[in-house]
Write a protein that holds these residues in place. Structure first.
Motif, PDB file in Angstrom:
ATOM      1  N   GLU A  50     -10.255   3.046   2.226  1.00 20.10           N
ATOM      2  CA  GLU A  50     -11.237   3.637   3.139  1.00 20.10           C
ATOM      3  C   GLU A  50     -10.522   4.148   4.371  1.00 20.10           C
ATOM      4  N   GLU A  51     -10.649   5.433   4.604  1.00 20.62           N
ATOM      5  CA  GLU A  51      -9.996   6.057   5.761  1.00 20.62           C
ATOM      6  C   GLU A  51      -8.527   5.636   5.876  1.00 20.62           C
ATOM      7  N   HIS A  52      -7.779   5.862   4.797  1.00 20.63           N
ATOM      8  CA  HIS A  52      -6.332   5.585   4.742  1.00 20.63           C
ATOM      9  C   HIS A  52      -5.987   4.108   4.884  1.00 20.63           C
ATOM     10  N   LYS A  53      -6.982   3.254   4.742  1.00 18.80           N
ATOM     11  CA  LYS A  53      -6.718   1.828   4.845  1.00 18.80           C
ATOM     12  C   LYS A  53      -7.089   1.148   3.523  1.00 18.80           C
ATOM     13  N   ILE A  54      -6.217   0.241   3.068  1.00 16.46           N
ATOM     14  CA  ILE A  54      -6.488  -0.495   1.832  1.00 16.46           C
ATOM     15  C   ILE A  54      -7.373  -1.698   2.180  1.00 16.46           C
ATOM     16  N   THR A  55      -8.596  -1.662   1.720  1.00 14.57           N
ATOM     17  CA  THR A  55      -9.518  -2.749   2.058  1.00 14.57           C
ATOM     18  C   THR A  55      -9.595  -3.789   0.949  1.00 14.57           C
ATOM     19  N   GLU A  56      -9.200  -3.384  -0.272  1.00 13.46           N
ATOM     20  CA  GLU A  56      -9.258  -4.308  -1.396  1.00 13.46           C
ATOM     21  C   GLU A  56      -8.157  -3.954  -2.387  1.00 13.46           C
ATOM     22  N   ALA A  57      -7.534  -4.980  -2.959  1.00  9.06           N
ATOM     23  CA  ALA A  57      -6.508  -4.749  -3.988  1.00  9.06           C
ATOM     24  C   ALA A  57      -6.666  -5.830  -5.042  1.00  9.06           C
ATOM     25  N   ARG A  58      -6.786  -5.401  -6.281  1.00  6.68           N
ATOM     26  CA  ARG A  58      -6.941  -6.356  -7.376  1.00  6.68           C
ATOM     27  C   ARG A  58      -6.100  -5.932  -8.560  1.00  6.68           C
ATOM     28  N   PHE A  59      -5.762  -6.910  -9.400  1.00 10.13           N
ATOM     29  CA  PHE A  59      -5.013  -6.550 -10.602  1.00 10.13           C
ATOM     30  C   PHE A  59      -5.462  -7.397 -11.777  1.00 10.13           C
ATOM     31  N   GLN A  60      -5.194  -6.864 -12.956  1.00 13.13           N
ATOM     32  CA  GLN A  60      -5.439  -7.574 -14.206  1.00 13.13           C
ATOM     33  C   GLN A  60      -4.216  -7.369 -15.074  1.00 13.13           C
ATOM     34  N   GLY A  61      -3.973  -8.274 -16.000  1.00 15.85           N
ATOM     35  CA  GLY A  61      -2.867  -8.047 -16.906  1.00 15.85           C
ATOM     36  C   GLY A  61      -2.282  -9.327 -17.413  1.00 15.85           C
ATOM     37  N   GLU A  76      -2.050  -9.688  -2.097  1.00 10.20           N
ATOM     38  CA  GLU A  76      -2.326 -10.419  -0.852  1.00 10.20           C
ATOM     39  C   GLU A  76      -1.797  -9.667   0.362  1.00 10.20           C
ATOM     40  N   SER A  77      -0.631  -9.058   0.177  1.00  7.30           N
ATOM     41  CA  SER A  77       0.021  -8.388   1.307  1.00  7.30           C
ATOM     42  C   SER A  77      -0.611  -7.046   1.657  1.00  7.30           C
ATOM     43  N   LEU A  78      -1.337  -6.455   0.689  1.00  4.81           N
ATOM     44  CA  LEU A  78      -1.834  -5.089   0.902  1.00  4.81           C
ATOM     45  C   LEU A  78      -3.086  -4.998   1.757  1.00  4.81           C
ATOM     46  N   LYS A  79      -3.849  -6.068   1.793  1.00  2.00           N
ATOM     47  CA  LYS A  79      -5.161  -5.971   2.437  1.00  2.00           C
ATOM     48  C   LYS A  79      -5.064  -5.586   3.897  1.00  2.00           C
ATOM     49  N   ASN A  80      -5.853  -4.596   4.258  1.00  2.00           N
ATOM     50  CA  ASN A  80      -5.934  -4.086   5.625  1.00  2.00           C
ATOM     51  C   ASN A  80      -4.662  -3.383   6.089  1.00  2.00           C
ATOM     52  N   LYS A  81      -3.826  -3.001   5.134  1.00  2.00           N
ATOM     53  CA  LYS A  81      -2.675  -2.160   5.490  1.00  2.00           C
ATOM     54  C   LYS A  81      -3.066  -0.696   5.291  1.00  2.00           C
ATOM     55  N   SER A  82      -2.486   0.167   6.110  1.00  2.00           N
ATOM     56  CA  SER A  82      -2.693   1.593   5.890  1.00  2.00           C
ATOM     57  C   SER A  82      -1.874   2.000   4.667  1.00  2.00           C
ATOM     58  N   THR A  83      -2.207   3.151   4.091  1.00  2.00           N
ATOM     59  CA  THR A  83      -1.454   3.613   2.921  1.00  2.00           C
ATOM     60  C   THR A  83       0.010   3.875   3.308  1.00  2.00           C
ATOM     61  N   GLU A  84       0.252   4.314   4.549  1.00  2.00           N
ATOM     62  CA  GLU A  84       1.635   4.521   5.013  1.00  2.00           C
ATOM     63  C   GLU A  84       2.377   3.185   5.078  1.00  2.00           C
ATOM     64  N   GLU A  85       1.699   2.158   5.599  1.00  2.00           N
ATOM     65  CA  GLU A  85       2.324   0.827   5.676  1.00  2.00           C
ATOM     66  C   GLU A  85       2.625   0.292   4.284  1.00  2.00           C
ATOM     67  N   ALA A  86       1.737   0.576   3.332  1.00  2.00           N
ATOM     68  CA  ALA A  86       1.953   0.124   1.954  1.00  2.00           C
ATOM     69  C   ALA A  86       3.191   0.796   1.372  1.00  2.00           C
ATOM     70  N   GLU A  87       3.385   2.071   1.666  1.00  2.00           N
ATOM     71  CA  GLU A  87       4.569   2.787   1.183  1.00  2.00           C
ATOM     72  C   GLU A  87       5.842   2.230   1.814  1.00  2.00           C
ATOM     73  N   GLN A  88       5.756   1.882   3.107  1.00  2.00           N
ATOM     74  CA  GLN A  88       6.912   1.282   3.791  1.00  2.00           C
ATOM     75  C   GLN A  88       7.249  -0.079   3.192  1.00  2.00           C
ATOM     76  N   LEU A  89       6.192  -0.820   2.840  1.00  2.00           N
ATOM     77  CA  LEU A  89       6.369  -2.130   2.229  1.00  2.00           C
ATOM     78  C   LEU A  89       7.082  -1.985   0.884  1.00  2.00           C
ATOM     79  N   PHE A  90       6.679  -0.972   0.123  1.00  2.00           N
ATOM     80  CA  PHE A  90       7.332  -0.693  -1.161  1.00  2.00           C
ATOM     81  C   PHE A  90       8.825  -0.447  -0.939  1.00  2.00           C
ATOM     82  N   SER A  91       9.162   0.393   0.044  1.00  2.00           N
ATOM     83  CA  SER A  91      10.571   0.710   0.306  1.00  2.00           C
ATOM     84  C   SER A  91      11.355  -0.537   0.683  1.00  2.00           C
ATOM     85  N   SER A  92      10.769  -1.369   1.540  1.00  2.00           N
ATOM     86  CA  SER A  92      11.461  -2.589   1.969  1.00  2.00           C
ATOM     87  C   SER A  92      11.668  -3.531   0.788  1.00  2.00           C
ATOM     88  N   PHE A  93      10.644  -3.635  -0.064  1.00  2.00           N
ATOM     89  CA  PHE A  93      10.724  -4.535  -1.210  1.00  2.00           C
ATOM     90  C   PHE A  93      11.777  -4.034  -2.206  1.00  2.00           C
TER      91      PHE A  93
END
Ligand code: ZN
Length: 146
Positions: A50-61, A76-93
């Protein structure tokens, strides 16, 4: 250091046994399937944005302990992060596991997975949910580690 490693292993096993945010997320187009043919790990990650912010993240598998724990910790880490922050998190990880960089503060609890870097064959297990994350952000449906 050995105690710390044991503690990290316990956290990984615990997350794999009872993953957080496990289940279906309805009414969202931001989903991607990930597959790691080397190990057989499969998962589907969905995000509510919502508005570039991740409000919910779920997975199955289903997959090995590392793939499931990584997906659990990621959601757990994604909630309430902006999509830009999520991309930065990916790079760091990715830097931590693939490029052998020391973990940054940004990763927080995700540094628990740092030990996986010592096991090259398992890095793809840990990265799977993250590739699914990037695919979901970009609007791709499928991603494979190969
Ligand atoms: Zn695996």
């Amino acid at each position: 250091m050995d105690n710390l490693r044991e503690l990290y292993q316990q956290v990984i096993i615990e997350h794999a046994k009872s993953p957080r945010n496990f289940g279906e997320l309805k009414n969202t187009a931001h989903c991607a399937n990930g597959f790691n043919p080397l190990c057989g790990d499969k998962l589907r990650l969905c995000l509510t944005i919502e508005e570039h912010k991740i409000t919910e993240a779920r997975f199955q598998g289903e997959g090995c302990a590392i793939s499931m724990a990584s997906a659990s910790l990621l959601t757990e880490s994604l909630k309430n992060k902006s999509t830009e922050e999520a991309e930065q998190l990916f790079s760091s990880f990715q830097d931590m596991l693939v490029n052998e960089q020391p973990p940054t503060d940004r990763l927080g609890k995700l540094t628990i997975l740092h030990g996986v870097a010592e096991f090259p064959s398992r890095i793809k297990c840990a990265m799977l949910a993250w590739h699914a994350l990037m695919a979901a952000l970009k609007g791709d449906d499928e991603v494979s580690t190969e």
